[in-house]
Scaffold this motif. Structure first.
Motif, PDB file in Angstrom:
ATOM      1  N   VAL A  84     -54.649  -5.584 -38.203  1.00 36.40           N
ATOM      2  CA  VAL A  84     -53.248  -5.292 -37.906  1.00 36.40           C
ATOM      3  C   VAL A  84     -52.598  -6.611 -37.499  1.00 36.40           C
ATOM      4  N   PRO A  85     -51.375  -6.878 -37.933  1.00 39.34           N
ATOM      5  CA  PRO A  85     -50.752  -8.169 -37.624  1.00 39.34           C
ATOM      6  C   PRO A  85     -50.460  -8.361 -36.137  1.00 39.34           C
ATOM      7  N   GLY A  86     -50.485  -9.627 -35.722  1.00 40.22           N
ATOM      8  CA  GLY A  86     -49.968 -10.025 -34.424  1.00 40.22           C
ATOM      9  C   GLY A  86     -50.733  -9.531 -33.217  1.00 40.22           C
ATOM     10  N   PRO A  87     -50.065  -9.505 -32.051  1.00 39.85           N
ATOM     11  CA  PRO A  87     -50.720  -9.117 -30.811  1.00 39.85           C
ATOM     12  C   PRO A  87     -51.282  -7.695 -30.824  1.00 39.85           C
ATOM     13  N   LEU A  88     -50.671  -6.795 -31.596  1.00 38.23           N
ATOM     14  CA  LEU A  88     -51.210  -5.440 -31.653  1.00 38.23           C
ATOM     15  C   LEU A  88     -52.621  -5.453 -32.230  1.00 38.23           C
ATOM     16  N   GLY A  89     -52.851  -6.255 -33.264  1.00 42.64           N
ATOM     17  CA  GLY A  89     -54.188  -6.362 -33.822  1.00 42.64           C
ATOM     18  C   GLY A  89     -55.185  -6.874 -32.799  1.00 42.64           C
ATOM     19  N   THR A  90     -54.747  -7.828 -31.980  1.00 46.19           N
ATOM     20  CA  THR A  90     -55.616  -8.344 -30.917  1.00 46.19           C
ATOM     21  C   THR A  90     -55.937  -7.252 -29.906  1.00 46.19           C
ATOM     22  N   LEU A  91     -54.930  -6.491 -29.495  1.00 44.15           N
ATOM     23  CA  LEU A  91     -55.156  -5.420 -28.524  1.00 44.15           C
ATOM     24  C   LEU A  91     -56.141  -4.394 -29.060  1.00 44.15           C
ATOM     25  N   LEU A  92     -55.966  -3.967 -30.299  1.00 33.42           N
ATOM     26  CA  LEU A  92     -56.863  -2.976 -30.872  1.00 33.42           C
ATOM     27  C   LEU A  92     -58.284  -3.525 -30.976  1.00 33.42           C
ATOM     28  N   SER A  93     -58.400  -4.815 -31.287  1.00 30.04           N
ATOM     29  CA  SER A  93     -59.738  -5.401 -31.418  1.00 30.04           C
ATOM     30  C   SER A  93     -60.404  -5.592 -30.057  1.00 30.04           C
ATOM     31  N   LEU A  94     -59.637  -5.734 -28.990  1.00 30.25           N
ATOM     32  CA  LEU A  94     -60.213  -5.792 -27.648  1.00 30.25           C
ATOM     33  C   LEU A  94     -60.736  -4.425 -27.215  1.00 30.25           C
ATOM     34  N   ALA A  95     -60.048  -3.373 -27.638  1.00 33.63           N
ATOM     35  CA  ALA A  95     -60.441  -2.022 -27.231  1.00 33.63           C
ATOM     36  C   ALA A  95     -61.597  -1.475 -28.052  1.00 33.63           C
ATOM     37  N   ALA A  96     -61.613  -1.755 -29.356  1.00 31.77           N
ATOM     38  CA  ALA A  96     -62.563  -1.103 -30.257  1.00 31.77           C
ATOM     39  C   ALA A  96     -64.023  -1.243 -29.840  1.00 31.77           C
ATOM     40  N   PRO A  97     -64.508  -2.419 -29.421  1.00 26.92           N
ATOM     41  CA  PRO A  97     -65.929  -2.530 -29.080  1.00 26.92           C
ATOM     42  C   PRO A  97     -66.355  -1.682 -27.887  1.00 26.92           C
ATOM     43  N   ASN A  98     -65.395  -1.193 -27.117  1.00 24.70           N
ATOM     44  CA  ASN A  98     -65.718  -0.340 -25.978  1.00 24.70           C
ATOM     45  C   ASN A  98     -65.993   1.103 -26.378  1.00 24.70           C
ATOM     46  N   ILE A  99     -65.711   1.442 -27.631  1.00 22.31           N
ATOM     47  CA  ILE A  99     -65.884   2.821 -28.079  1.00 22.31           C
ATOM     48  C   ILE A  99     -67.336   3.047 -28.472  1.00 22.31           C
ATOM     49  N   ALA A 100     -68.057   3.774 -27.650  1.00 20.93           N
ATOM     50  CA  ALA A 100     -69.422   4.193 -27.956  1.00 20.93           C
ATOM     51  C   ALA A 100     -70.267   3.026 -28.460  1.00 20.93           C
ATOM     52  N   HIS A 101     -70.866   3.170 -29.655  1.00 16.42           N
ATOM     53  CA  HIS A 101     -71.688   2.122 -30.239  1.00 16.42           C
ATOM     54  C   HIS A 101     -71.474   2.113 -31.748  1.00 16.42           C
ATOM     55  N   PRO A 102     -72.014   1.123 -32.482  1.00 21.43           N
ATOM     56  CA  PRO A 102     -71.619   0.915 -33.883  1.00 21.43           C
ATOM     57  C   PRO A 102     -71.714   2.126 -34.796  1.00 21.43           C
ATOM     58  N   PRO A 103     -72.781   2.934 -34.768  1.00 21.50           N
ATOM     59  CA  PRO A 103     -72.803   4.078 -35.689  1.00 21.50           C
ATOM     60  C   PRO A 103     -71.636   5.045 -35.486  1.00 21.50           C
ATOM     61  N   VAL A 134     -50.872   8.154 -37.111  1.00 20.41           N
ATOM     62  CA  VAL A 134     -50.218   7.737 -35.871  1.00 20.41           C
ATOM     63  C   VAL A 134     -49.519   6.417 -36.151  1.00 20.41           C
ATOM     64  N   ARG A 135     -48.337   6.249 -35.561  1.00 19.10           N
ATOM     65  CA  ARG A 135     -47.592   5.004 -35.722  1.00 19.10           C
ATOM     66  C   ARG A 135     -47.501   4.289 -34.378  1.00 19.10           C
ATOM     67  N   LEU A 136     -47.817   2.986 -34.407  1.00 16.13           N
ATOM     68  CA  LEU A 136     -47.797   2.138 -33.223  1.00 16.13           C
ATOM     69  C   LEU A 136     -46.833   0.990 -33.450  1.00 16.13           C
ATOM     70  N   PRO A 137     -46.058   0.607 -32.437  1.00 18.98           N
ATOM     71  CA  PRO A 137     -45.101  -0.493 -32.633  1.00 18.98           C
ATOM     72  C   PRO A 137     -45.817  -1.842 -32.691  1.00 18.98           C
ATOM     73  N   LEU A 138     -45.412  -2.664 -33.635  1.00 22.15           N
ATOM     74  CA  LEU A 138     -45.885  -4.046 -33.640  1.00 22.15           C
ATOM     75  C   LEU A 138     -45.353  -4.761 -32.397  1.00 22.15           C
ATOM     76  N   LEU A 139     -46.174  -5.590 -31.812  1.00 18.78           N
ATOM     77  CA  LEU A 139     -45.779  -6.309 -30.607  1.00 18.78           C
ATOM     78  C   LEU A 139     -45.292  -7.685 -31.002  1.00 18.78           C
ATOM     79  N   GLY A 140     -44.124  -8.060 -30.493  1.00 15.30           N
ATOM     80  CA  GLY A 140     -43.445  -9.229 -31.007  1.00 15.30           C
ATOM     81  C   GLY A 140     -43.867 -10.546 -30.388  1.00 15.30           C
ATOM     82  N   GLU A 141     -43.118 -11.574 -30.735  1.00 13.81           N
ATOM     83  CA  GLU A 141     -43.380 -12.936 -30.281  1.00 13.81           C
ATOM     84  C   GLU A 141     -43.302 -13.007 -28.755  1.00 13.81           C
TER      85      GLU A 141
END
Length: 290
Positions: free
Chosen positions: A87-106, A171-178
């Motif tokens: 996902v572009p910009g800071p939103l992509g960073t936020l989602l990538s910070l959260a994702a590894p906390n979800i359970a485990h890889p499988p 679901v729609r999430l707002p892109l986070l700006g500059e």
């Protein structure tokens, strides 16, 4: 244990899925990732009459960007967001910070973001982010299409504004700006436990002053919480100083409504909220400076 007996259908289109969900006289459940649903069925805490498997519906596995929003389809898996480039910009960073906390890889390989919003677990990372960003949930049902903002979607533990016969399609999430920095931190008792407290934050900073703040809390009440009282402490404040610590205390005292758990009483959990909000805001502020 094994699941109780059930019927199983595999629609190929959204209208076919809606036709199956229209059987409101029975307990009908939707299967996308199924990482929560199938466990509950195996333990026979849920005994649906009919399972509607939407995994063959084309087009629900896409991530799209349009008019300042990111739309995530109902079949997009958690693991997609392991990369900040999904996902572009800071939103992509936020989602990538959260994702590894979800359970485990499988589980991340099969579970879905939209499925998490449908399940509405109070400790869900995606639900906390949806609350912080006031995401918009899109549904199709007997009366057509409708959209529900996150602040109206979550009604309590595992309870949402979904109506009988409706299907969540995206679901729609707002892109986070500059000038926006993001953070996500959670505290759990063990690596495989649900978060005792999780915090998502986005800070927009101009000339060293916070002009917008968004904070979402996971497992701090009976539903995900947007910490609006804490946000008000931050808007107009300089980055740094004691504003992050003050916002943490306000989030713990005014926004959160934690319940006691076997390994954490209410006092401990409020302390954890205050500490983690402060830490997450500092993480977001660092991103805003870059």
């Amino acid at each position: 244990m094994k699941p109780a007996g059930f019927e199983y259908v595999v629609p190929r289109t959204v209208p076919e899925a809606l036709a199956a969900l229209a059987d409101t006289g029975r307990d009908v459940r939707v299967l996308a990732g199924g990482q929560s649903l199938l466990l509950e069925m195996r333990l026979q805490r849920l005994r649906p009459d009919l399972l509607v498997d939407i995994n063959r519906i084309a087009g629900l596995d896409r991530v799209g960007v349009d008019d300042g929003m990111v739309e995530v389809g109902a079949l997009v898996r958690h693991e997609v967001f392991d990369s900040p480039r999904a996902v572009p910009g800071p939103l992509g960073t936020l989602l990538s910070l959260a994702a590894p906390n979800i359970a485990h890889p499988p589980i991340r390989a099969l579970g879905t973001m939209v499925g998490s919003l449908a399940w509405a677990h109070p400790a869900s990372e995606w639900c906390a982010i949806a609350a912080a960003l006031d995401a918009v949930i899109s549904l199709r049902g007997p009366e057509g299409a409708r959209e529900v903002p996150a602040h109206d979607w979550f009604r309590g533990p595992f309870t949402t504004a979904r109506r009988p016969g409706e299907l969540l399609v995206s679901v729609r999430l707002p892109l986070l700006g500059e000038g926006t920095g993001v953070g996500f931190i959670e505290h759990r008792r063990t690596h495989f436990s649900f978060a005792q407290v999780g915090v998502a934050a986005a800070l927009t900073v101009h000339d060293g002053v916070i002009v917008e703040a968004r904070i979402g809390l996971a497992n701090c009440a009976d539903r995900p919480v947007r910490a609006r009282a804490a946000e008000q402490v931050l808007v107009g404040a300089d980055v740094g100083g004691d504003s992050f610590a003050r916002a943490g205390r306000v989030a713990a005292d005014e926004d959160a409504a934690p319940l006691a758990e076997p390994y954490a009483d209410v006092e401990y959990r409020r302390h954890a909220v205050a500490v983690l909000v402060g830490r997450t805001l500092r993480q977001a502020a660092e991103g805003a400076r870059q």
